[in-house]
Design a protein around this motif. Structure first.
Motif, PDB file in Angstrom:
ATOM      1  N   THR A 336       0.989  -1.255   0.080  1.00  0.00           N
ATOM      2  CA  THR A 336      -0.072   0.018   0.218  1.00  0.00           C
ATOM      3  C   THR A 336       0.709   1.217  -0.190  1.00  0.00           C
ATOM      4  O   THR A 336       1.830   1.162   0.951  1.00  0.00           O
ATOM      5  N   ALA A 337       0.483   2.733  -1.108  1.00  0.00           N
ATOM      6  CA  ALA A 337       1.248   3.247  -0.868  1.00  0.00           C
ATOM      7  C   ALA A 337       1.034   4.522   0.008  1.00  0.00           C
ATOM      8  O   ALA A 337      -0.151   4.788   0.028  1.00  0.00           O
ATOM      9  N   VAL A 338       1.758   5.048   0.624  1.00  0.00           N
ATOM     10  CA  VAL A 338       1.133   6.235   1.752  1.00  0.00           C
ATOM     11  C   VAL A 338       2.472   7.253   1.563  1.00  0.00           C
ATOM     12  O   VAL A 338       3.642   7.467   0.833  1.00  0.00           O
ATOM     13  N   ASN A 339       2.575   8.023   2.585  1.00  0.00           N
ATOM     14  CA  ASN A 339       3.147   9.581   2.428  1.00  0.00           C
ATOM     15  C   ASN A 339       3.724   9.281   4.440  1.00  0.00           C
ATOM     16  O   ASN A 339       2.987   8.855   4.943  1.00  0.00           O
ATOM     17  N   VAL A 340       5.538   9.477   4.915  1.00  0.00           N
ATOM     18  CA  VAL A 340       5.483  10.019   5.455  1.00  0.00           C
ATOM     19  C   VAL A 340       5.860  12.066   5.580  1.00  0.00           C
ATOM     20  O   VAL A 340       6.656  11.744   4.800  1.00  0.00           O
ATOM     21  N   VAL A 341       5.614  12.224   6.326  1.00  0.00           N
ATOM     22  CA  VAL A 341       6.142  13.698   6.566  1.00  0.00           C
ATOM     23  C   VAL A 341       7.441  13.775   6.902  1.00  0.00           C
ATOM     24  O   VAL A 341       7.630  14.140   8.532  1.00  0.00           O
ATOM     25  N   VAL A 342       8.880  13.762   6.384  1.00  0.00           N
ATOM     26  CA  VAL A 342       9.850  14.157   6.862  1.00  0.00           C
ATOM     27  C   VAL A 342       9.876  15.606   7.019  1.00  0.00           C
ATOM     28  O   VAL A 342       9.642  15.967   5.617  1.00  0.00           O
ATOM     29  N   ARG A 343      10.331  16.575   7.266  1.00  0.00           N
ATOM     30  CA  ARG A 343      10.952  17.733   7.956  1.00  0.00           C
ATOM     31  C   ARG A 343       9.908  18.639   6.944  1.00  0.00           C
ATOM     32  O   ARG A 343       9.874  19.923   6.476  1.00  0.00           O
ATOM     33  N   GLY A 344       8.385  18.561   7.423  1.00  0.00           N
ATOM     34  CA  GLY A 344       7.389  18.858   6.875  1.00  0.00           C
ATOM     35  C   GLY A 344       6.787  18.763   5.471  1.00  0.00           C
ATOM     36  O   GLY A 344       5.935  19.854   4.372  1.00  0.00           O
ATOM     37  N   LYS A 345       7.694  17.516   4.782  1.00  0.00           N
ATOM     38  CA  LYS A 345       7.863  17.172   3.212  1.00  0.00           C
ATOM     39  C   LYS A 345       6.737  15.891   2.853  1.00  0.00           C
ATOM     40  O   LYS A 345       7.614  14.896   3.992  1.00  0.00           O
ATOM     41  N   PRO A 346       5.929  15.406   2.989  1.00  0.00           N
ATOM     42  CA  PRO A 346       5.788  14.262   2.273  1.00  0.00           C
ATOM     43  C   PRO A 346       6.110  13.832   1.389  1.00  0.00           C
ATOM     44  O   PRO A 346       6.477  14.490   0.003  1.00  0.00           O
ATOM     45  N   LEU A 347       6.914  12.691   1.716  1.00  0.00           N
ATOM     46  CA  LEU A 347       7.856  11.833   1.144  1.00  0.00           C
ATOM     47  C   LEU A 347       6.654   9.977   0.455  1.00  0.00           C
ATOM     48  O   LEU A 347       6.423   9.787   1.851  1.00  0.00           O
ATOM     49  N   PRO A 348       6.794   9.731  -0.570  1.00  0.00           N
ATOM     50  CA  PRO A 348       5.960   8.697  -1.070  1.00  0.00           C
ATOM     51  C   PRO A 348       7.463   7.602   0.299  1.00  0.00           C
ATOM     52  O   PRO A 348       7.906   7.287   0.802  1.00  0.00           O
ATOM     53  N   ALA A 349       6.548   6.431   0.714  1.00  0.00           N
ATOM     54  CA  ALA A 349       6.610   5.668   1.375  1.00  0.00           C
ATOM     55  C   ALA A 349       5.405   3.964   1.006  1.00  0.00           C
ATOM     56  O   ALA A 349       4.400   4.638   0.004  1.00  0.00           O
ATOM     57  N   THR A 350       6.036   2.931   1.234  1.00  0.00           N
ATOM     58  CA  THR A 350       5.651   2.074   1.149  1.00  0.00           C
ATOM     59  C   THR A 350       5.431   1.035   2.710  1.00  0.00           C
ATOM     60  O   THR A 350       6.204   0.959   2.966  1.00  0.00           O
ATOM     61  N   ILE A 351       3.935   0.754   2.741  1.00  0.00           N
ATOM     62  CA  ILE A 351       3.468  -0.374   3.173  1.00  0.00           C
ATOM     63  C   ILE A 351       4.153  -1.815   3.213  1.00  0.00           C
ATOM     64  O   ILE A 351       4.320  -1.982   1.810  1.00  0.00           O
ATOM     65  N   ALA A 352       4.976  -2.335   4.496  1.00  0.00           N
ATOM     66  CA  ALA A 352       6.355  -3.114   3.957  1.00  0.00           C
ATOM     67  C   ALA A 352       5.985  -4.448   4.995  1.00  0.00           C
ATOM     68  O   ALA A 352       5.858  -4.502   6.251  1.00  0.00           O
ATOM     69  N   ALA A 353       6.350  -6.123   4.192  1.00  0.00           N
ATOM     70  CA  ALA A 353       5.909  -6.834   4.914  1.00  0.00           C
ATOM     71  C   ALA A 353       7.610  -6.949   5.950  1.00  0.00           C
ATOM     72  O   ALA A 353       8.243  -6.175   5.665  1.00  0.00           O
ATOM     73  N   MET A 354       7.179  -7.459   7.677  1.00  0.00           N
ATOM     74  CA  MET A 354       8.124  -7.444   8.096  1.00  0.00           C
ATOM     75  C   MET A 354       8.568  -9.092   8.231  1.00  0.00           C
ATOM     76  O   MET A 354       6.932  -9.946   8.440  1.00  0.00           O
ATOM     77  N   PRO A 355       9.864  -9.786   8.729  1.00  0.00           N
ATOM     78  CA  PRO A 355      10.845  -8.287   9.420  1.00  0.00           C
ATOM     79  C   PRO A 355      11.452  -8.149   7.565  1.00  0.00           C
ATOM     80  O   PRO A 355      11.028  -8.240   6.378  1.00  0.00           O
ATOM     81  N   PHE A 356      12.380  -6.796   8.032  1.00  0.00           N
ATOM     82  CA  PHE A 356      12.451  -6.275   6.554  1.00  0.00           C
ATOM     83  C   PHE A 356      14.235  -7.475   6.121  1.00  0.00           C
ATOM     84  O   PHE A 356      14.801  -7.465   5.011  1.00  0.00           O
ATOM     85  N   VAL A 357      14.564  -8.079   6.945  1.00  0.00           N
ATOM     86  CA  VAL A 357      15.830  -9.500   6.948  1.00  0.00           C
ATOM     87  C   VAL A 357      15.169 -10.399   7.606  1.00  0.00           C
ATOM     88  O   VAL A 357      14.844 -10.146   8.804  1.00  0.00           O
ATOM     89  N   LYS A 358      15.532 -10.874   6.762  1.00  0.00           N
ATOM     90  CA  LYS A 358      15.123 -12.281   7.279  1.00  0.00           C
ATOM     91  C   LYS A 358      15.473 -13.157   8.364  1.00  0.00           C
ATOM     92  O   LYS A 358      16.979 -13.253   8.467  1.00  0.00           O
ATOM     93  N   ALA A 359      14.894 -13.827   9.406  1.00  0.00           N
ATOM     94  CA  ALA A 359      15.669 -14.530  10.359  1.00  0.00           C
ATOM     95  C   ALA A 359      16.644 -15.498  10.342  1.00  0.00           C
ATOM     96  O   ALA A 359      15.805 -16.326   9.546  1.00  0.00           O
TER      97      ALA A 359
END
Length: 364
Positions: A336-359
Motif C-alpha cells: 500500500t502506498a503512503v507518505n511519510v512527512v519528513v521535515r514538513g515534506k510528504p515523501l512517498p513510502a510503502t507499507i512493507a512486510a516484516m521482518p525486513f531481514v530474514k531471521a
C-alpha cells in the motif's frame, strides 16, 4: 538525570578500555558504539559475531509451587505449557489491555527466570511483588549477548554442548569457572546466545569471547538498527501502555488456551480485538529515496490524510535503504502506498512486510 546519577554495568571498565563512546540509556551509562562505528558493528554482527552488554536489563528468579499459574494472571502467554528449559516471549498487560512491558520467561526446572526491560525494571519488579505469592529474587548477574552466524561455533569452542540448544531453549553450563544460564535467544534476528553470569566472572567471559577473531564488541547503536531490521519492538517507542498486543501485531504471543480461557489483564478488550479487528496496527514501512523517517514522523495516505505515526525508523545497513515501523489506522496490506512527512515534506513510502531481514534463528 545528571552523569553522576547514572548507573554502570560491571563491564563499564572494559567498555572504556575498548574506546567506547558512552551515552545515558535507561538510567545507565552505556556504550553506543566502539571505534569501528555503528555501521561496521551492525555488519559484523550480521556476518560474524557481535558481543553485547545487556546487563542493564532486569533478571528475576521466581520460585514456588504456583508460579506458572500465578504468572498467567499477569500475562497472555501460555506459561503452564513451558517445559524445563523452554522460553517464551510474552507481555505484561494492564486492565485495559495495554502493554506495561515485553519480557522473556524461562522455565529453569525448579524455578522460573523473568528478564525485563531496563526502563521498566523497578516498576515490573514491584508489580510482580504485589501480584505473585512466591519467592522473588532480583539477580545481580551480568547478561551478555553473543549474536551472529559465527556465535554457535565461537561459544561451542569454549563451552561444549551449547550447540545442542535450539532457539528459545536454555540450560546451565560451566563457563569461566562458574555455572551460567545460557539461552539460545537474542534481539537481533540472528542466531545467538544470551549468557547470565555472576558479576565477578563477567569480564573474564567477555575477554575470552573477544579474543576470538570472529567476535567484536557491539554498542546500542547497532543493537537498535539490528532489531529494527528484524522487525522487533522497542518498549517505550513501539510498545506502550496505550498499545494492545493485537495493535502491536503481537497476537501470536497469546496462546490458544489463553484465547479461550482469558484470565489475563485486559482480556476482554484484547480478545474482542482478536475477533473483530483492532482500530490500528503496527506495520513496516519502506520510505522511497534516502531520507529516513524517524520516530514521531507523521504517516499520511496518498491524499494527505493523517493515518498514523512512525515509532521506530532509521537506516537499514543490511538493506542499504531507510526502513521504519509505526502504527496506522486499519490494517493496510503490504504494498500500500503512503507518505511519510519528513521535515514538513510528504515523501512517498510503502507499507512493507516484516521482518525486513530474514531471521536466522536455529530452530529444532
Amino acid at each position: 538525570m545528571s552523569e553522576s546519577d547514572l548507573k554502570t554495568t560491571i563491564l563499564d571498565p572494559l567498555h572504556r578500555s575498548l574506546g567506547a563512546r558512552m551515552i545515558p540509556f535507561a538510567g545507565y551509562d552505556m556504550p553506543v558504539h566502539y571505534q569501528a562505528g555503528v555501521m561496521a558493528e551492525h555488519r559484523h554482527t550480521r556476518t560474524r559475531a557481535g558481543l553485547f552488554d545487556v546487563s542493564h536489563m532486569g533478571q528475576v528468579r521466581l520460585a514456588g509451587p504456583t508460579v506458572a499459574t500465578d504468572l498467567e494472571m499477569l500475562v497472555p502467554g501460555d506459561i503452564k505449557a513451558l517445559t524445563p528449559g523452554a522460553m517464551r516471549y510474552t507481555l505484561l498487560t494492564s486492565a485495559t489491555g495495554g502493554i506495561f512491558d515485553d519480557l522473556i520467561v524461562t522455565n529453569a526446572g525448579d524455578h522460573f527466570i523473568v528478564v525485563v526491560n531496563a526502563t521498566r525494571k523497578t516498576d515490573d519488579i514491584g508489580h510482580l511483588r504485589i501480584h505473585l505469592d512466591c519467592s522473588i529474587e532480583v539477580l545481580d548477574h551480568a547478561l551478555l549477548a553473543l549474536q551472529g552466524p559465527a556465535a554457535e561455533a565461537v561459544l561451542e569452542s569454549l563451552v561444549p554442548g551449547v550447540a545442542e540448544l535450539g532457539f528459545m531453549r536454555a540450560g546451565s553450563f560451566e563457563i569461566a569457572g562458574t555455572v551460567c544460564m545460557v539461552s539460545r535467544s537474542g534481539y537481533t534476528g540472528e542466531d545467538g546466545f544470551e549468557i547470565s553470569i555472576t558479576p565477578d566472572r563477567a569480564q573474564d567471559l567477555a575477554e575470552m569471547l573477544l579474543a576470538h577473531d570472529d567476535v567484536a564488541p557491539i554498542g546500542l547503536g547497532a543493537r537498535d538498527s539490528l532489531r529494527l531490521e528484524a522487525g522487533l519492538c522497542l518498549y517505550g517507542q513501539d510498545l506502550t501502555p496505550d498499545t494492545t498486543p493485537v495493535e502491536a501485531a503481537l497476537a501470536w504471543t497469546i496462546g490458544k488456551r489463553r484465547r479461550i480461557e482469558g484470565g489475563f489483564p485486559g482480556a476482554e478488550r484484547v480478545l474482542s480485538q482478536l475477533a473483530e479487528g483492532a482500530p490500528r496496527r503496527r506495520v513496516g514501512l519502506r520510505p522511497d529515496g534516502r531520507a529516513p523517517a524517524r520516530a514521531g514522523t507523521e504517516i499520511t495516505d496518498t491524499e494527505g490524510v493523517s493515518i498514523g505515526v512512525v515509532t521506530s525508523g532509521g537506516y537499514g545497513p543490511s538493506i542499504g535503504a531507510p526502513i521504519a515501523m509505526g502504527y496506522v489506522t486499519g490494517d493496510p496490506a503490504a504494498g500500500t502506498a503512503v507518505n511519510v512527512v519528513v521535515r514538513g515534506k510528504p515523501l512517498p513510502a510503502t507499507i512493507a512486510a516484516m521482518p525486513f531481514v530474514k531471521a536466522n534463528y536455529k530452530r529444532g
